[in-house]
Scaffold this motif. Structure first.
Motif, PDB file in Angstrom:
ATOM      1  N   ARG A 183     -24.742 -43.157  26.180  1.00 40.74           N
ATOM      2  CA  ARG A 183     -25.702 -42.790  27.224  1.00 40.74           C
ATOM      3  C   ARG A 183     -27.034 -42.483  26.590  1.00 40.74           C
ATOM      4  O   ARG A 183     -27.126 -42.142  25.419  1.00 40.74           O
ATOM      5  CB  ARG A 183     -25.221 -41.551  27.986  1.00 40.74           C
ATOM      6  CG  ARG A 183     -24.084 -41.864  28.906  1.00 40.74           C
ATOM      7  CD  ARG A 183     -23.634 -40.688  29.752  1.00 40.74           C
ATOM      8  NE  ARG A 183     -24.634 -39.691  30.004  1.00 40.74           N
ATOM      9  CZ  ARG A 183     -24.372 -38.395  30.060  1.00 40.74           C
ATOM     10  NH1 ARG A 183     -23.153 -37.962  29.853  1.00 40.74           N
ATOM     11  NH2 ARG A 183     -25.310 -37.534  30.324  1.00 40.74           N
ATOM     12  N   THR A 184     -28.083 -42.562  27.379  1.00 43.57           N
ATOM     13  CA  THR A 184     -29.412 -42.234  26.893  1.00 43.57           C
ATOM     14  C   THR A 184     -29.875 -40.911  27.487  1.00 43.57           C
ATOM     15  O   THR A 184     -29.596 -40.617  28.645  1.00 43.57           O
ATOM     16  CB  THR A 184     -30.426 -43.341  27.216  1.00 43.57           C
ATOM     17  OG1 THR A 184     -31.697 -42.978  26.683  1.00 43.57           O
ATOM     18  CG2 THR A 184     -30.522 -43.600  28.699  1.00 43.57           C
ATOM     19  N   GLU A 218     -31.141 -38.620  19.636  1.00 43.21           N
ATOM     20  CA  GLU A 218     -30.926 -39.716  20.583  1.00 43.21           C
ATOM     21  C   GLU A 218     -29.970 -40.753  20.001  1.00 43.21           C
ATOM     22  O   GLU A 218     -29.090 -41.262  20.694  1.00 43.21           O
ATOM     23  CB  GLU A 218     -32.257 -40.356  20.952  1.00 43.21           C
ATOM     24  CG  GLU A 218     -32.167 -41.476  21.953  1.00 43.21           C
ATOM     25  CD  GLU A 218     -31.767 -41.003  23.334  1.00 43.21           C
ATOM     26  OE1 GLU A 218     -31.190 -41.822  24.074  1.00 43.21           O
ATOM     27  OE2 GLU A 218     -32.026 -39.854  23.693  1.00 43.21           O
ATOM     28  N   ALA A 258     -33.256 -39.878  26.738  1.00 44.55           N
ATOM     29  CA  ALA A 258     -34.642 -39.927  26.274  1.00 44.55           C
ATOM     30  C   ALA A 258     -35.527 -39.028  27.135  1.00 44.55           C
ATOM     31  O   ALA A 258     -35.490 -39.097  28.358  1.00 44.55           O
ATOM     32  CB  ALA A 258     -35.156 -41.356  26.306  1.00 44.55           C
ATOM     33  N   ARG A 284     -26.360 -41.685  21.591  1.00 47.03           N
ATOM     34  CA  ARG A 284     -26.062 -43.071  21.995  1.00 47.03           C
ATOM     35  C   ARG A 284     -24.842 -43.615  21.278  1.00 47.03           C
ATOM     36  O   ARG A 284     -24.068 -44.377  21.859  1.00 47.03           O
ATOM     37  CB  ARG A 284     -27.254 -43.978  21.727  1.00 47.03           C
ATOM     38  CG  ARG A 284     -28.313 -43.858  22.766  1.00 47.03           C
ATOM     39  CD  ARG A 284     -29.339 -44.927  22.620  1.00 47.03           C
ATOM     40  NE  ARG A 284     -30.405 -44.710  23.574  1.00 47.03           N
ATOM     41  CZ  ARG A 284     -31.381 -45.536  23.758  1.00 47.03           C
ATOM     42  NH1 ARG A 284     -31.458 -46.646  23.062  1.00 47.03           N
ATOM     43  NH2 ARG A 284     -32.310 -45.274  24.648  1.00 47.03           N
TER      44      ARG A 284
END
Length: 187
Positions: free
Chosen positions: A95-96, A86, A98, A90
């Motif tokens: 962008r995420t 992650e 998750a 990022r």
């Protein structure tokens, strides 16, 4: 080996039988173009986690009779790997991606069902493939209910109807897997 793949992709699909990823699929299906980055992160974190977890379980927890702690070990390893990926995503793309529930459920399913490291890799890969095979069907159902639009209030109202219709689809697919259809089962 081929039986294991077929079993976990079609016959006992993680999505259709266990319901793994149905909630995430309703989110992913609204933007299939952004699926590539999420898919890469999920595959890398699941494969890395199940391999490391299986090794720790086999060589540390089982000899010490602490096999009951395997979910805790799997969560710790998954969190470390997932946070690493992650962070990298990022930093590079801003962008995420998750995701916890889908990945963790596949990891627990894989560790529960496997005996050897080959089984770990096959079951996790088959579960991922089954999820991505179901996505086009989910997208078609969602587009029929107009859930692919960006209207959040409409999406929240129709999501239960979507899940019920997908449950009916699952029952229609697995109706032939009922024991009374087999002649030797009623003796």
């Amino acid at each position: 080996m081929i039986y294991t793949l077929l079993y976990y992709i079609f016959f006992s699909s993680a999505v259709l039988i266990y319901g793994v990823g149905l909630n995430d699929a309703t989110i992913v299906c609204t933007s299939i173009s952004e699926l590539r980055l999420n898919f890469t992160k999920v595959v890398a974190s699941i494969i890395g986690t199940v391999c490391l977890s299986w090794t720790i379980i086999k060589y540390f927890l089982l000899p010490l009779n602490l096999a009951e702690l395997y979910p805790f070990v799997a969560v710790l390893i998954f969190l470390a790997i997932s946070v690493f990926f992650e962070t990298m995503i990022r930093i590079t793309t801003k962008r995420t991606t998750a995701d916890f529930n889908f990945s963790m459920l596949i990891i627990i399913l894989t560790l529960n069902e496997s005996v050897h490291i080959i089984d770990v890799l096959l079951i996790s890969a088959a579960s991922l493939v089954s999820f991505f095979i179901v996505l086009p069907f989910l997208y078609v159902i969602m587009s029929k209910f107009h859930l692919t639009e960006q209207n959040d209030s409409r999406r929240m109202l129709c999501k239960p109807i979507f899940l019920i219709s997908f449950a009916v689809l699952i029952m229609a697919i697995y109706v032939v897997n009922v024991s009374f259809f087999y002649p030797g089962s009623l003796k």
